[in-house]
Write an enzyme that holds these catalytic residues in place. Structure first.
Site, short mmCIF file in Angstrom:
data_model
loop_
_atom_site.label_atom_id
_atom_site.label_comp_id
_atom_site.label_asym_id
_atom_site.label_seq_id
_atom_site.Cartn_x
_atom_site.Cartn_y
_atom_site.Cartn_z
N ARG A 85 -11.92 -6.18 34.32
CA ARG A 85 -11.24 -5.38 33.31
C ARG A 85 -9.72 -5.53 33.45
O ARG A 85 -9.16 -5.18 34.49
CB ARG A 85 -11.65 -3.92 33.49
CG ARG A 85 -11.17 -2.98 32.39
CD ARG A 85 -11.62 -1.55 32.69
NE ARG A 85 -11.17 -0.64 31.67
CZ ARG A 85 -11.89 -0.29 30.60
NH1 ARG A 85 -13.11 -0.80 30.46
NH2 ARG A 85 -11.42 0.54 29.71
N GLN B 219 0.83 -1.20 0.00
CA GLN B 219 0.00 0.00 0.00
C GLN B 219 0.87 1.26 0.00
O GLN B 219 1.76 1.41 0.84
CB GLN B 219 -0.91 0.02 1.24
CG GLN B 219 -1.84 -1.17 1.33
CD GLN B 219 -3.17 -0.92 0.66
OE1 GLN B 219 -3.22 -0.48 -0.48
NE2 GLN B 219 -4.24 -1.18 1.36
#
Length: 403
Positions: free
Chosen positions: A179, A121
């Site tokens: 978490r 790219q």
């Protein structure tokens, strides 16, 4: 397929099996861009955007050919300055709706010699040759059919709620009651769009990722993707810090005849050398010398007084014959390749050297032929800072990358 190959006819099956697979780097660079006009050749930290990935592909040494696929004349000109091949794509695959896969398939229909495509790219300027070398091994030696680049992200995802819908969001990749800390979580892998390697038979079946497929993880610092104009200054900072800035230079050769005789600073009407400020190149030359680069100034005439007036502390060599051959002799004696030589030219007689050098530049007022052959055109004219500017540019592209 080139004319010689076509004239020779198809390659016998036994011979085709013996030859190594032809791996081609292919950069898709369409002229149209809704976000940034001609984004693919817009200067980014001193180089056209496509120049960053082209240089990485060339210096990796793993490709049998390096190509730009484009529909635009200006992009073709830039590509050829980097010494790569150009495939002029058709209008059918140059539309806003055209996919990369369609464009690659068209390329393969015109280049039967290619067995593996390394689709790189243009918008990933922090790609390094080392990445491409490792991916080449994965395809050639480890037996993978396709390899694509990813980056690791530590991002928590939640379900999307459409406007006007009375729902609550839910976690997608975490337990809010537990978490994790960043250092306790491996994160997730996301495509970063830097490259997609695939074998020809896979692409012909409409896949860029398939068969025996594997990812290649790039570091987060090198995962730069330019999509919108606001990213440009950020990308310049990133590429200067983390990008591949080229190979080391060992010798800088500057032809000063162009600005010794154009009235800027060097010859009076009676042909006596005089000074009117010089080229202001001492600082840039000093930077290069600290990096171990030899700096030679060349001229077809004796010019020691001029050099003294310009306050440039470097070696002066008088060349009265073919410049390219003389520098070729110097290069051989110093055991240097042309890629380790930087050359600042001005005149038509500099064109051959500009084409050969690893880095090449010209002042803003150089002749058209020299400008066409050079990789970098200074903003300064000869005698008004061109040596300083080019020396600083060489230093920039030699800067050590700190990963």
């Amino acid at each position: 397929m080139d004319c010689a190959a076509a004239a020779a006819g198809p390659v016998p099956a036994a011979e085709a099996e013996q030859r190594p697979a032809h791996m081609a780097a292919l950069v898709l660079a369409r002229g149209g861009s809704k976000g940034i006009p001609l984004k693919n050749i817009k200067p980014l930290a001193g180089l056209p955007l496509i120049g960053w990935v082209l240089r990485a592909a060339i210096d990796s040494g793993v490709f049998q050919s390096v190509w730009i696929s484009t529909d635009h004349d200006e992009i073709e000109k830039v590509a050829k300055k980097f010494g790569v091949k150009v495939h002029r794509r058709s209008t059918e695959v140059s539309k806003d709706t055209s996919s990369s896969l369609e464009t690659i398939q068209e390329f393969l229909r015109h280049h039967n010699e290619v067995d593996i495509i390394g689709h790189i790219q243009a918008t990933s300027p922090c790609l390094h040759p080392d990445d491409l070398i490792k991916v080449s091994k994965m395809i050639r030696e480890d037996g993978y059919d396709s390899v694509f680049s990813v980056v690791r992200r530590h991002l928590f995802r939640w379900s999307e709620i459409k406007k006007g819908v009375n729902k609550v969001t839910t976690p997608q990749n975490l337990d809010p009651a537990k978490r994790p800390r960043r250092q306790d979580w491996d994160g997730e892998l996301y495509e970063n769009g830097s490259f997609y390697f695939a074998k020809k038979d896979l692409i012909e079946k409409d896949y860029l990722q398939g068969g025996k497929v594997i990812y290649y993880e790039m570091c987060a610092e090198c995962s730069v993707d330019i999509d919108i104009d606001i990213d440009w200054p950020i990308a310049e900072q990133r590429v200067l810090r983390y990008g591949y800035l080229g190979k080391e230079m060992k010798l800088l050769v500057c032809n000063i005849d162009g600005w010794r005789t154009n009235g800027h600073s060097c010859l009076s009407e009676d042909q006596k050398e005089v000074s009117s400020g010089g080229d202001r190149g001492a600082d840039g030359i000093s930077l290069l010398k600290k990096r171990g680069v030899q700096v030679w100034l060349i001229s077809e005439k004796e010019c020691s007084k001029t050099i003294s007036a310009m306050k440039l502390d470097c070696e002066v060599k008088v060349i009265e014959t073919d410049k390219r051959q003389v520098i070729e002799d110097w290069r051989n004696k110093m055991s240097l390749s042309w890629k380790e030589v930087a050359y600042l030219g001005y005149e038509e007689s500099d064109v051959d050297c500009l084409k050969e050098a690893g880095m090449s530049g010209v002042p803003a007022d150089a002749c058209a032929a020299a400008q066409k052959a050079a990789g970098y055109i200074c903003k300064s004219n000869g005698g008004h800072g061109a040596i300083q500017e080019f020396a600083e540019y060489v230093c920039l592209l030699m800067k050590t990358v700190n990963l």
